[in-house]
Design a protein around this motif. Structure first.
Motif, PDB file in Angstrom:
ATOM      1  N   THR A   1      10.931 -11.175  16.898  1.00 49.29           N
ATOM      2  CA  THR A   1       9.948 -10.579  15.786  1.00 49.29           C
ATOM      3  C   THR A   1      10.420 -11.010  14.684  1.00 49.29           C
ATOM      4  O   THR A   1      11.693 -10.040  14.633  1.00 49.29           O
ATOM      5  N   THR A   2       9.876 -11.254  13.333  1.00 47.06           N
ATOM      6  CA  THR A   2      10.803 -11.174  12.364  1.00 47.06           C
ATOM      7  C   THR A   2       9.800  -9.886  11.204  1.00 47.06           C
ATOM      8  O   THR A   2       8.328  -9.838  11.153  1.00 47.06           O
ATOM      9  N   VAL A   3      10.669  -9.168  10.938  1.00 48.69           N
ATOM     10  CA  VAL A   3       9.595  -7.818   9.931  1.00 48.69           C
ATOM     11  C   VAL A   3      10.719  -7.939   8.075  1.00 48.69           C
ATOM     12  O   VAL A   3      11.559  -8.526   8.488  1.00 48.69           O
ATOM     13  N   ILE A   4       9.730  -7.253   7.675  1.00 50.32           N
ATOM     14  CA  ILE A   4      10.158  -7.176   5.777  1.00 50.32           C
ATOM     15  C   ILE A   4       9.942  -6.666   5.609  1.00 50.32           C
ATOM     16  O   ILE A   4       9.008  -5.418   5.582  1.00 50.32           O
ATOM     17  N   LEU A   5      11.033  -5.477   4.957  1.00 48.83           N
ATOM     18  CA  LEU A   5      11.100  -4.325   4.057  1.00 48.83           C
ATOM     19  C   LEU A   5      10.163  -4.425   2.587  1.00 48.83           C
ATOM     20  O   LEU A   5      11.257  -4.579   2.117  1.00 48.83           O
ATOM     21  N   ARG A   6       9.160  -3.378   2.601  1.00 43.31           N
ATOM     22  CA  ARG A   6       8.781  -3.690   1.452  1.00 43.31           C
ATOM     23  C   ARG A   6       9.083  -2.569   0.728  1.00 43.31           C
ATOM     24  O   ARG A   6       8.204  -1.372   1.256  1.00 43.31           O
ATOM     25  N   ALA A   7       9.761  -2.110   0.002  1.00 42.90           N
ATOM     26  CA  ALA A   7      10.634  -1.050  -0.175  1.00 42.90           C
ATOM     27  C   ALA A   7       9.806  -0.532  -1.600  1.00 42.90           C
ATOM     28  O   ALA A   7       8.279  -0.931  -2.604  1.00 42.90           O
ATOM     29  N   ALA A   8       9.814   0.988  -1.739  1.00 40.96           N
ATOM     30  CA  ALA A   8       9.526   1.586  -2.385  1.00 40.96           C
ATOM     31  C   ALA A   8       9.863   1.071  -3.697  1.00 40.96           C
ATOM     32  O   ALA A   8      10.894   1.518  -4.339  1.00 40.96           O
ATOM     33  N   GLU A   9       8.944   1.946  -5.387  1.00 44.89           N
ATOM     34  CA  GLU A   9       9.197   1.518  -6.503  1.00 44.89           C
ATOM     35  C   GLU A   9       9.697   2.477  -6.566  1.00 44.89           C
ATOM     36  O   GLU A   9       9.636   3.552  -6.722  1.00 44.89           O
TER      37      GLU A   9
ATOM     38  N   GLU B   1       0.980  -1.072   0.375  1.00 55.08           N
ATOM     39  CA  GLU B   1      -0.148   0.094   0.061  1.00 55.08           C
ATOM     40  C   GLU B   1       0.767   1.822   0.375  1.00 55.08           C
ATOM     41  O   GLU B   1       0.106   2.234  -0.294  1.00 55.08           O
ATOM     42  N   ASN B   2       2.656   1.462   0.693  1.00 62.92           N
ATOM     43  CA  ASN B   2       2.717   2.482   0.514  1.00 62.92           C
ATOM     44  C   ASN B   2       3.892   2.130  -0.277  1.00 62.92           C
ATOM     45  O   ASN B   2       5.106   3.262  -0.140  1.00 62.92           O
ATOM     46  N   LYS B   3       4.081   1.675  -1.524  1.00 68.20           N
ATOM     47  CA  LYS B   3       5.188   1.249  -2.479  1.00 68.20           C
ATOM     48  C   LYS B   3       4.932   2.735  -3.016  1.00 68.20           C
ATOM     49  O   LYS B   3       6.583   2.515  -3.324  1.00 68.20           O
ATOM     50  N   ASP B   4       4.170   3.186  -2.979  1.00 67.04           N
ATOM     51  CA  ASP B   4       4.161   4.554  -4.398  1.00 67.04           C
ATOM     52  C   ASP B   4       4.905   5.327  -3.090  1.00 67.04           C
ATOM     53  O   ASP B   4       5.338   6.735  -4.431  1.00 67.04           O
ATOM     54  N   ASN B   5       5.040   5.674  -2.351  1.00 66.58           N
ATOM     55  CA  ASN B   5       5.987   6.259  -1.289  1.00 66.58           C
ATOM     56  C   ASN B   5       7.378   6.210  -0.782  1.00 66.58           C
ATOM     57  O   ASN B   5       8.082   6.004  -1.500  1.00 66.58           O
TER      58      ASN B   5
END
Ligand SMILES: [Zn+2]
Length: 177
Positions: A165-173, A59-63
């Motif tokens: 806790t495991t977290v993953i980076l979902r980077a911007a496009e 959802e925040n890929k454009d940002n």
């Protein structure tokens, strides 16, 4: 399973909503601060509790991208948007204002566990740089413990471990990718 948040200390409590019928009042005792409180299980309450269970990772890929928290014994899956600049990542607690507050009962995650710096380079690509924030259990990147002075550039899909806790980076496009 559903969760409710303690109105006093923000700790959350997981319960099995299937055991209860609509309209019933439930009484909880917070195991953190011992406050007793009640909620009434109505249709709108159940819907509200359900709403955030399947967040959109992109959802925040454009940002500036997002941090995705993997569901475990302490927390539900969460997608938390990143901002430009320093993003402090840690365990959400009442009154502490950080950029990436993770709602969890994981005691091995500090309230200000690590910092992810987000900036754009001259080409407009978003650059992510991770550092530990003197956390008690340390910050792990792909199972490697970060040193005190490490500043590590991370990419989309990077896996961080904060406490249990495991977290993953979902980077911007990236624009020219
Ligand atoms: Zn409480």
């Amino acid at each position: 399973m559903k969760r409710v948040r303690c109105p006093k200390c923000d700790h959350y409590i997981i319960f099995d909503e299937k055991k209860y019928t609509e309209g019933q009042s439930l009484i909880f005792v917070c195991d953190e601060c011992k406050k007793q409180f009640s909620i009434r299980i109505g249709k709108s309450k159940l819907n509200e509790l359900q709403k955030n269970e399947n967040p959109d990772e992109q959802e925040n890929k454009d940002n500036f991208g997002s941090i995705v928290v993997i569901e475990n014994a302490f927390a539900y899956k969460q997608v938390l948007p990143l901002k430009e600049g320093d993003n402090i990542i840690g365990r959400r607690s009442k009154g502490m204002d950080i950029e990436v507050p993770i709602e969890t009962n994981d005691r091995n995650m500090d309230r200000r566990h690590c910092v992810l710096n987000v900036k754009r380079d001259k080409q407009g690509n978003v650059i992510y740089t991770l550092r530990d924030n003197n956390s008690l259990c340390g910050t792990f990147l792909m199972n490697e413990l970060l040193g005190d002075h490490d500043r590590v550039r991370i990419e989309d899909g990077a896996i961080l471990t904060l406490g249990a806790t495991t977290v993953i980076l979902r980077a911007a496009e990236n624009k020219d990718a």
